[in-house]
Design a protein around this motif. Structure first.
Motif, mmCIF file in Angstrom:
data_model
loop_
_atom_site.group_PDB
_atom_site.id
_atom_site.type_symbol
_atom_site.label_atom_id
_atom_site.label_comp_id
_atom_site.label_asym_id
_atom_site.label_seq_id
_atom_site.Cartn_x
_atom_site.Cartn_y
_atom_site.Cartn_z
ATOM 1 N N TYR A 233 24.684 -7.914 14.524
ATOM 2 C CA TYR A 233 25.470 -7.057 13.654
ATOM 3 C C TYR A 233 24.833 -7.107 12.268
ATOM 4 O O TYR A 233 24.860 -8.130 11.596
ATOM 5 N N HIS B 177 26.082 -9.666 17.981
ATOM 6 C CA HIS B 177 27.110 -8.681 18.331
ATOM 7 C C HIS B 177 28.331 -9.323 18.977
ATOM 8 O O HIS B 177 29.444 -8.886 18.786
ATOM 9 N N VAL C 252 31.375 -10.274 17.001
ATOM 10 C CA VAL C 252 32.131 -9.232 16.295
ATOM 11 C C VAL C 252 33.429 -8.961 17.066
ATOM 12 O O VAL C 252 33.416 -8.658 18.250
#
Lengths: 128, 164
Positions: free
Chosen positions: B50, B157, B160
């Motif tokens: 991210y 990722h 998240v």
């Protein structure tokens, strides 16, 4: 239009550069798209040389559609600034992290006049 | 950490992240190969981490400059084209992404020998690497030059969390 694409290999496509220029009154606008890196910087430089040959009152390099700008491209901008400013005004349109940030983090915006939009550049440099 | 299942959804780990997110490549030291590898690295970043647009740009540019230096200056003699070794490794325990690039030349030697214009060019590349990384190490040795670019606080990722 000076379109350059290096032959893609098996993996990722290599950098693509598009450069075209047009006149707005006495100003020449050089609109660039794609990636300006060590591979495409020679074409970028050649296209600028071609575009500025007609003795404009000002030169605007519009990087609005550029999504990658490396030190090789910054070198071309600085060289162009040095060549052009002897007899004409020079401005660069750059906004966003891919183009404006490399210029500003190195402090090159103290040498080169930066604009966020082409409209702003045209208005300031007298071509509107 | 306990998460209410009705509040948060944990994004499933992809098979790639189970590989501890590393990317290793050997490329020929030329601008075309560097451009290709940069594109591949950018996609790898998007797949695994991210990063906001600004940070993603910073990483791509810093890595590009390190690769170009390795390609342009990193071969033992002027005539030959070197091999550039690229290794990106993510340490999920501390959230650090390290990109290590090796060549077989000596940047330092080349700097004293090269033309003024090239020095300026390379100076800008190294300045960008320093500014756009959290840590930069350039280690010359008899066998070549190794540059390590480090970014801290990099989120994968799968950390998240998204609201339903």
């Amino acid at each position: 239009m000076n379109e350059h694409r290096a032959a893609p290999g098996d993996g990722e496509p290599y950098s693509t550069l598009g450069v075209k220029h047009y006149w707005v009154d006495q100003l020449v606008v050089i609109a660039v798209s794609g990636e300006v890196d060590a591979l495409t910087a020679p074409q970028f430089s050649a296209a600028i040389g071609e575009a500025t040959a007609g003795s404009p009152a000002g030169v605007i390099v519009d990087l609005s559609a550029v999504d990658f700008l490396a030190s090789a491209g910054l070198g071309v901008l600085v060289a162009t600034h040095e060549q052009v400013t002897a007899k004409a005004r020079f401005g660069v349109v750059a906004d966003g992290p891919a183009t404006r940030r490399p210029i500003t983090v190195l402090g090159l915006d103290s040498i080169i006049t930066l604009y966020r939009t082409l409209e702003e550049a045209l208005a300031d440099m007298g071509g509107a | 950490m306990a998460l209410g299942v009705n509040t948060f959804r944990r994004v499933p780990r992809t098979p790639q992240s189970d590989m501890r997110s590393s990317m290793v490549r050997n490329v020929a030291g030329n601008a075309a190969e560097v451009a290709g590898l940069r594109g591949e690295f950018t996609q790898w970043l998007q797949r695994h981490f991210y990063l906001n647009e600004s940070r993603r740009s910073d990483l791509a540019l810093a890595v590009n400059e390190a690769l170009i230096n390795a390609a342009e200056f990193g071969h033992p003699d002027r005539a030959g084209q070197g091999i550039v070794t690229f290794n990106a490794a993510y340490d999920e325990a501390v959230g650090t992404l390290t990109v290590t690039i090796n060549d077989r030349g000596r940047w330092r030697l080349r700097l004293t020998r090269t033309a003024a214009e090239q020095s300026v060019k390379r100076g800008r590349g190294i300045a960008l690497m320093q500014i756009l990384t959290d840590e930069l190490r350039i280690s010359p040795s008899d066998r070549g030059t190794q540059v390590s670019l480090v970014w801290t606080n990099v989120q994968p990722h799968y950390f998240v969390l998204s609201r339903h």
